[in-house]
Design a protein around this motif. Sequence first.
Motif, PDB file in Angstrom:
ATOM      1  N   LEU A 121     -51.897  28.867  46.171  1.00 35.70           N
ATOM      2  CA  LEU A 121     -53.252  29.225  45.747  1.00 35.70           C
ATOM      3  C   LEU A 121     -54.088  29.771  46.907  1.00 35.70           C
ATOM      4  CD1 LEU A 121     -54.095  26.387  43.225  1.00 35.70           C
ATOM      5  CD2 LEU A 121     -53.462  28.765  42.754  1.00 35.70           C
ATOM      6  N   ALA A 122     -53.707  29.474  48.140  1.00 35.54           N
ATOM      7  CA  ALA A 122     -54.407  29.971  49.331  1.00 35.54           C
ATOM      8  C   ALA A 122     -53.799  31.266  49.855  1.00 35.54           C
ATOM      9  CB  ALA A 122     -54.382  28.907  50.426  1.00 35.54           C
ATOM     10  N   LEU A 123     -52.747  31.730  49.232  1.00 38.94           N
ATOM     11  CA  LEU A 123     -52.048  32.930  49.690  1.00 38.94           C
ATOM     12  C   LEU A 123     -52.933  34.166  49.539  1.00 38.94           C
ATOM     13  CD1 LEU A 123     -49.160  33.529  50.737  1.00 38.94           C
ATOM     14  CD2 LEU A 123     -48.565  34.146  48.392  1.00 38.94           C
ATOM     15  N   LYS A 124     -53.014  34.941  50.610  1.00 37.02           N
ATOM     16  CA  LYS A 124     -53.776  36.188  50.602  1.00 37.02           C
ATOM     17  C   LYS A 124     -52.793  37.356  50.647  1.00 37.02           C
ATOM     18  CE  LYS A 124     -57.811  34.334  53.014  1.00 37.02           C
ATOM     19  NZ  LYS A 124     -58.757  34.591  54.115  1.00 37.02           N
ATOM     20  N   TRP A 125     -53.257  38.495  50.185  1.00 32.75           N
ATOM     21  CA  TRP A 125     -52.392  39.687  50.205  1.00 32.75           C
ATOM     22  C   TRP A 125     -51.944  39.999  51.622  1.00 32.75           C
ATOM     23  CZ3 TRP A 125     -50.143  40.769  45.983  1.00 32.75           C
ATOM     24  CH2 TRP A 125     -50.786  40.615  44.758  1.00 32.75           C
ATOM     25  N   SER A 126     -52.790  39.737  52.600  1.00 32.45           N
ATOM     26  CA  SER A 126     -52.429  40.016  53.988  1.00 32.45           C
ATOM     27  C   SER A 126     -51.322  39.087  54.497  1.00 32.45           C
ATOM     28  CB  SER A 126     -53.664  39.917  54.889  1.00 32.45           C
ATOM     29  OG  SER A 126     -54.256  38.633  54.774  1.00 32.45           O
ATOM     30  N   ASP A 127     -51.013  38.026  53.763  1.00 33.64           N
ATOM     31  CA  ASP A 127     -49.938  37.103  54.148  1.00 33.64           C
ATOM     32  C   ASP A 127     -48.560  37.625  53.732  1.00 33.64           C
ATOM     33  OD1 ASP A 127     -51.741  35.204  55.176  1.00 33.64           O
ATOM     34  OD2 ASP A 127     -52.031  34.330  53.178  1.00 33.64           O
ATOM     35  N   ILE A 128     -48.536  38.663  52.937  1.00 42.64           N
ATOM     36  CA  ILE A 128     -47.261  39.180  52.437  1.00 42.64           C
ATOM     37  C   ILE A 128     -46.802  40.337  53.305  1.00 42.64           C
ATOM     38  CG2 ILE A 128     -46.072  40.248  50.483  1.00 42.64           C
ATOM     39  CD1 ILE A 128     -47.943  38.641  48.671  1.00 42.64           C
TER      40      ILE A 128
ATOM     41  N   ASP B 225     -58.104  25.128  54.336  1.00 42.27           N
ATOM     42  CA  ASP B 225     -57.793  24.052  55.256  1.00 42.27           C
ATOM     43  C   ASP B 225     -56.453  24.358  55.912  1.00 42.27           C
ATOM     44  OD1 ASP B 225     -58.107  21.672  56.615  1.00 42.27           O
ATOM     45  OD2 ASP B 225     -58.019  20.396  54.836  1.00 42.27           O
ATOM     46  N   ASP B 226     -56.116  23.582  56.934  1.00 36.48           N
ATOM     47  CA  ASP B 226     -54.804  23.710  57.558  1.00 36.48           C
ATOM     48  C   ASP B 226     -53.729  23.233  56.591  1.00 36.48           C
ATOM     49  OD1 ASP B 226     -55.730  24.692  59.981  1.00 36.48           O
ATOM     50  OD2 ASP B 226     -56.048  22.683  60.797  1.00 36.48           O
ATOM     51  N   THR B 227     -52.503  23.621  56.865  1.00 36.72           N
ATOM     52  CA  THR B 227     -51.383  23.143  56.065  1.00 36.72           C
ATOM     53  C   THR B 227     -51.218  21.643  56.273  1.00 36.72           C
ATOM     54  OG1 THR B 227     -49.863  23.732  57.847  1.00 36.72           O
ATOM     55  CG2 THR B 227     -50.130  25.344  56.056  1.00 36.72           C
ATOM     56  N   LYS B 228     -50.427  21.037  55.400  1.00 31.93           N
ATOM     57  CA  LYS B 228     -50.242  19.586  55.426  1.00 31.93           C
ATOM     58  C   LYS B 228     -49.830  19.091  56.817  1.00 31.93           C
ATOM     59  CE  LYS B 228     -47.853  15.979  52.819  1.00 31.93           C
ATOM     60  NZ  LYS B 228     -46.953  15.713  51.702  1.00 31.93           N
TER      61      LYS B 228
ATOM     62  N   ALA C 270     -43.462  35.903  52.778  1.00 31.54           N
ATOM     63  CA  ALA C 270     -44.858  35.474  52.701  1.00 31.54           C
ATOM     64  C   ALA C 270     -45.079  34.435  53.793  1.00 31.54           C
ATOM     65  CB  ALA C 270     -45.172  34.875  51.332  1.00 31.54           C
ATOM     66  N   SER C 271     -46.221  34.521  54.433  1.00 29.65           N
ATOM     67  CA  SER C 271     -46.579  33.591  55.494  1.00 29.65           C
ATOM     68  C   SER C 271     -47.449  32.478  54.917  1.00 29.65           C
ATOM     69  CB  SER C 271     -47.349  34.345  56.584  1.00 29.65           C
ATOM     70  OG  SER C 271     -47.797  33.455  57.565  1.00 29.65           O
ATOM     71  N   VAL C 272     -46.972  31.246  55.056  1.00 32.43           N
ATOM     72  CA  VAL C 272     -47.739  30.080  54.606  1.00 32.43           C
ATOM     73  C   VAL C 272     -48.516  29.585  55.822  1.00 32.43           C
ATOM     74  CG1 VAL C 272     -47.623  27.766  53.621  1.00 32.43           C
ATOM     75  CG2 VAL C 272     -45.967  29.507  52.914  1.00 32.43           C
ATOM     76  N   SER C 273     -49.830  29.791  55.811  1.00 33.24           N
ATOM     77  CA  SER C 273     -50.612  29.447  57.000  1.00 33.24           C
ATOM     78  C   SER C 273     -51.866  28.635  56.702  1.00 33.24           C
ATOM     79  CB  SER C 273     -51.010  30.724  57.747  1.00 33.24           C
ATOM     80  OG  SER C 273     -51.745  31.583  56.898  1.00 33.24           O
ATOM     81  N   ARG C 274     -52.128  28.370  55.413  1.00 36.99           N
ATOM     82  CA  ARG C 274     -53.332  27.615  55.051  1.00 36.99           C
ATOM     83  C   ARG C 274     -53.133  27.004  53.675  1.00 36.99           C
ATOM     84  NH1 ARG C 274     -53.894  32.613  53.654  1.00 36.99           N
ATOM     85  NH2 ARG C 274     -54.378  33.430  55.694  1.00 36.99           N
ATOM     86  N   THR C 275     -54.031  26.099  53.341  1.00 34.90           N
ATOM     87  CA  THR C 275     -54.097  25.551  51.988  1.00 34.90           C
ATOM     88  C   THR C 275     -55.515  25.784  51.478  1.00 34.90           C
ATOM     89  OG1 THR C 275     -54.779  23.346  52.706  1.00 34.90           O
ATOM     90  CG2 THR C 275     -52.395  23.731  52.491  1.00 34.90           C
ATOM     91  N   ILE C 276     -55.693  25.569  50.211  1.00 33.68           N
ATOM     92  CA  ILE C 276     -57.029  25.658  49.635  1.00 33.68           C
ATOM     93  C   ILE C 276     -57.308  24.331  48.958  1.00 33.68           C
ATOM     94  CG2 ILE C 276     -56.310  26.667  47.428  1.00 33.68           C
ATOM     95  CD1 ILE C 276     -58.828  28.527  47.753  1.00 33.68           C
ATOM     96  N   GLN C 277     -58.492  23.808  49.183  1.00 31.84           N
ATOM     97  CA  GLN C 277     -58.868  22.507  48.644  1.00 31.84           C
ATOM     98  C   GLN C 277     -60.148  22.653  47.834  1.00 31.84           C
ATOM     99  OE1 GLN C 277     -56.673  20.087  49.178  1.00 31.84           O
ATOM    100  NE2 GLN C 277     -55.539  21.368  50.597  1.00 31.84           N
ATOM    101  N   THR C 278     -60.196  21.966  46.704  1.00 31.70           N
ATOM    102  CA  THR C 278     -61.412  21.923  45.910  1.00 31.70           C
ATOM    103  C   THR C 278     -62.309  20.834  46.469  1.00 31.70           C
ATOM    104  OG1 THR C 278     -60.152  22.621  43.980  1.00 31.70           O
ATOM    105  CG2 THR C 278     -62.322  21.679  43.568  1.00 31.70           C
ATOM    106  N   THR C 279     -63.585  21.168  46.620  1.00 32.57           N
ATOM    107  CA  THR C 279     -64.557  20.186  47.109  1.00 32.57           C
ATOM    108  C   THR C 279     -65.599  19.982  46.021  1.00 32.57           C
ATOM    109  OG1 THR C 279     -66.028  21.840  48.069  1.00 32.57           O
ATOM    110  CG2 THR C 279     -64.243  21.029  49.475  1.00 32.57           C
ATOM    111  N   GLY C 280     -66.511  19.074  46.244  1.00 32.70           N
ATOM    112  CA  GLY C 280     -67.572  18.822  45.279  1.00 32.70           C
ATOM    113  C   GLY C 280     -68.477  20.023  45.064  1.00 32.70           C
TER     114      GLY C 280
END
Length: 172
Positions: free
Chosen positions: A21-28, A51-54, A35-45
């Motif tokens: 879900l955090a993947l951007k076109w520039s990561d491909i 965010d950083d990867t796990k 594809a480069s996995v370099s971030r995550t996306i987190q839902t906040t209030g």
Amino acid sequence: SKWFSLLALALTTGMRPSEYLALKWSDIDWRRGTASVSRTIQTTGTGWTFDDTKRRRSRRIVKLQTFVQAALESLRHDRLAGNGSGCTLEHSLVFRSDEGMPLKQKSIKREFRRLLASTEIRPVRLYSLRHTAATLAVAAGVSVKVISEQLGHASISFTLERYSHVLPSIQD
């Protein structure tokens, strides 16, 4: 469609939902088919945040199957055609709403359940696609080291421990 692309990517790469879900076109990397996995996306209030990867080891390059790359290219083409402004989508999210906002995991889970029901496949968790990808790779004889790297596991021993139940069937 974005749903086919998303599910195909999840099933063939073993990426975590917060990663794809955090993947951007520039990561491909279209030339290399990765594809480069370099971030995550987190839902906040108040919305969402990158965010950083796990783990540090979770930052990785994953190989895209040819049909997944074609599905993503089709999705990208559709997005560019619908953009109208002439600007590129290179830094925008691959999987987003029509308004350009990140997709929420609960929306994906709902769509995934709907797709499974329409094909009379028993319900499974969305995260199970990650486990299925790993299990299929083990069953296909892919090196455990490669699988561990693809999944972004901290160690090969963790991968072996997690997927050792598949190994006896391979011996048969």
